[in-house]
Design an enzyme around this catalytic site. Structure first.
Site, PDB file in Angstrom:
ATOM      1  N   LYS A  24       0.836  -1.210   0.000  1.00  0.00           N
ATOM      2  CA  LYS A  24       0.000   0.000   0.000  1.00  0.00           C
ATOM      3  C   LYS A  24       0.862   1.249   0.000  1.00  0.00           C
ATOM      4  O   LYS A  24       1.874   1.309   0.684  1.00  0.00           O
ATOM      5  CB  LYS A  24      -0.888  -0.017   1.247  1.00  0.00           C
ATOM      6  CG  LYS A  24      -1.804   1.178   1.378  1.00  0.00           C
ATOM      7  CD  LYS A  24      -2.805   0.980   2.505  1.00  0.00           C
ATOM      8  CE  LYS A  24      -2.355   1.617   3.782  1.00  0.00           C
ATOM      9  NZ  LYS A  24      -3.356   1.518   4.852  1.00  0.00           N
ATOM     10  N   ARG A  55       0.200   5.277   0.698  1.00  0.00           N
ATOM     11  CA  ARG A  55      -0.819   6.279   1.059  1.00  0.00           C
ATOM     12  C   ARG A  55      -0.435   7.630   0.466  1.00  0.00           C
ATOM     13  O   ARG A  55       0.619   8.186   0.761  1.00  0.00           O
ATOM     14  CB  ARG A  55      -0.944   6.383   2.590  1.00  0.00           C
ATOM     15  CG  ARG A  55      -2.088   7.285   3.016  1.00  0.00           C
ATOM     16  CD  ARG A  55      -2.272   7.300   4.520  1.00  0.00           C
ATOM     17  NE  ARG A  55      -2.990   6.147   5.024  1.00  0.00           N
ATOM     18  CZ  ARG A  55      -4.300   5.993   4.945  1.00  0.00           C
ATOM     19  NH1 ARG A  55      -5.042   6.902   4.349  1.00  0.00           N
ATOM     20  NH2 ARG A  55      -4.887   4.921   5.445  1.00  0.00           N
TER      21      ARG A  55
HETATM   22  C1  R5P Z   1      -2.921   1.814   8.288  1.00  0.00           C
HETATM   23  O1  R5P Z   1      -1.786   1.445   8.136  1.00  0.00           O
HETATM   24  C2  R5P Z   1      -3.962   1.034   9.025  1.00  0.00           C
HETATM   25  O2  R5P Z   1      -3.554  -0.262   9.295  1.00  0.00           O
HETATM   26  C3  R5P Z   1      -5.271   1.045   8.294  1.00  0.00           C
HETATM   27  O3  R5P Z   1      -5.076   0.357   7.058  1.00  0.00           O
HETATM   28  C4  R5P Z   1      -5.720   2.452   8.035  1.00  0.00           C
HETATM   29  O4  R5P Z   1      -5.708   3.194   9.219  1.00  0.00           O
HETATM   30  C5  R5P Z   1      -7.094   2.463   7.445  1.00  0.00           C
HETATM   31  O5  R5P Z   1      -7.455   3.777   7.184  1.00  0.00           O
HETATM   32  P1  R5P Z   1      -8.567   4.121   6.138  1.00  0.00           P
HETATM   33  O6  R5P Z   1      -9.777   3.286   6.435  1.00  0.00           O
HETATM   34  O7  R5P Z   1      -8.827   5.595   6.328  1.00  0.00           O
HETATM   35  O8  R5P Z   1      -8.029   3.850   4.768  1.00  0.00           O
END
Ligand code: R5P
Length: 304
Positions: free
Chosen positions: A201, A203
């Site tokens: 992933k 971000r």
């Molecule tokens: C991030 O590394 C966490 O493990 C979750 O994947 C994240 O906090 C999910 O956030 P959202 O639902 O806003 O994409």
């Protein structure tokens, strides 16, 4: 000796998850105590313990969502008061530990909020924290522990989540949305005697996620996606869309902490093609059917 100690462990409920506090107390065969919490018209928090005399060791239960700042202030005031009333050791049971995602400096001069928070809680008098599936993505437990004198303990809910969310799925492929979720994906796959994979992933912003294209061999398979937090839902939405495009059959989603920060977080997941959503009760929500009180009670037995 252990039994005698447990008899004197009072459970104190913060305002956020009193049902969970009662559940923990029941499992330990001990007393749950519910202080009076008020909010003045200007927003100030007011904590009243009345005539209560705490046991020598107490477990104070307060999660950090919604309104993490209010929950934090209430925790500070209550713990300080408990210490003043005679508690010698305060174990803060914080099922969802907030501010864990602010664990590093991305831009110059940024506050490392989790470090500040732990220093504050230490100052208030907290001796131990028990958290569930903490967001240890960049920091390890040792680094986290180095921020204060508080002893930090973690319990994991992935096995329980897999048991519930895996119901009705046939030998599902377990998917973690990023490398950090591997520990939960691996635990879930073991419970379901099946295989797992994790995605890569990236971000882009709080609401924009990019998953590196990767074939997961999901064609014709049921899938269980598992993660620690669902907040906006953006991460999981992206994964569901890609799994659906690959020809996955049923897609269930399990998470420990259903933060669900956007009005559309859950509807967005259903729209993307999710069949079932299951979470724990670390945060109050409609789908919080996995009860973590047993995990927490067991941990409290081992540390008191
Ligand atoms: C991030 O590394 C966490 O493990 C979750 O994947 C994240 O906090 C999910 O956030 P959202 O639902 O806003 O994409």
């Amino acid at each position: 000796m252990k039994e005698q100690q447990l008899m004197t462990l009072d459970i104190i409920a913060g305002s956020s998850v009193p049902g969970l506090a009662r559940g923990i107390a029941r499992r330990l065969g001990t007393t749950a105590h519910f202080p009076r919490i008020e909010k003045f018209p200007d927003g100030e928090i007011h904590v009243v313990e009345g005539d209560y005399t705490p046991s020598q060791t107490v477990a104070y239960v307060q999660t950090m969502h919604p309104h993490p700042n209010d929950m934090l202030v209430e925790m500070e005031f209550t713990v300080d008061l408990l210490k003043e009333l005679g508690a010698e050791r305060v174990i803060a049971v914080i099922p969802y530990v907030g501010y864990m995602r602010q664990d590093t400096r991305h831009v110059k001069g940024e506050a490392i909020a989790i470090r500040s928070m732990l220093k504050m809680l230490d100052f208030a008098g907290i001796n131990d924290i028990v958290g569930v599936d903490m967001h240890l993505h960049r920091l390890g437990m040792e680094e986290l522990a180095s921020f204060s004198r508080i002893k930090i303990h973690e319990v994991g809910a992935a096995e329980l989540l897999a048991g519930k969310a895996g119901q009705g799925l046939t030998k599902p492929l377990v998917v973690g949305p990023d490398s950090e979720s591997e520990r939960w994906a691996a635990a879930a796959a073991q419970v379901l005697s099946t295989d797992y994979d994790v995605l890569e992933k990236h971000r882009l912003s709080a609401r924009e996620i990019e998953h590196r294209p990767r074939s997961l061999d999901a064609k014709g398979r049921d899938v269980l996606i598992i993660d620690d937090i669902v907040s906006t839902g953006g991460t999981i939405m992206d994964v569901i869309k890609s799994l659906r495009a690959q020809g996955a059959m049923r897609v269930n989603v399990a998470c420990t902490h259903a933060v669900l920060s956007d009005i559309d977080s859950l509807t967005g997941l259903f729209r993307a093609g999710m069949d079932e959503f299951v979470s724990t009760n670390t945060i109050n929500n409609e789908f919080g059917i996995v009860d973590v009180s047993g995990l927490i009670a067991d941990k409290l037995k081992t540390i008191t």
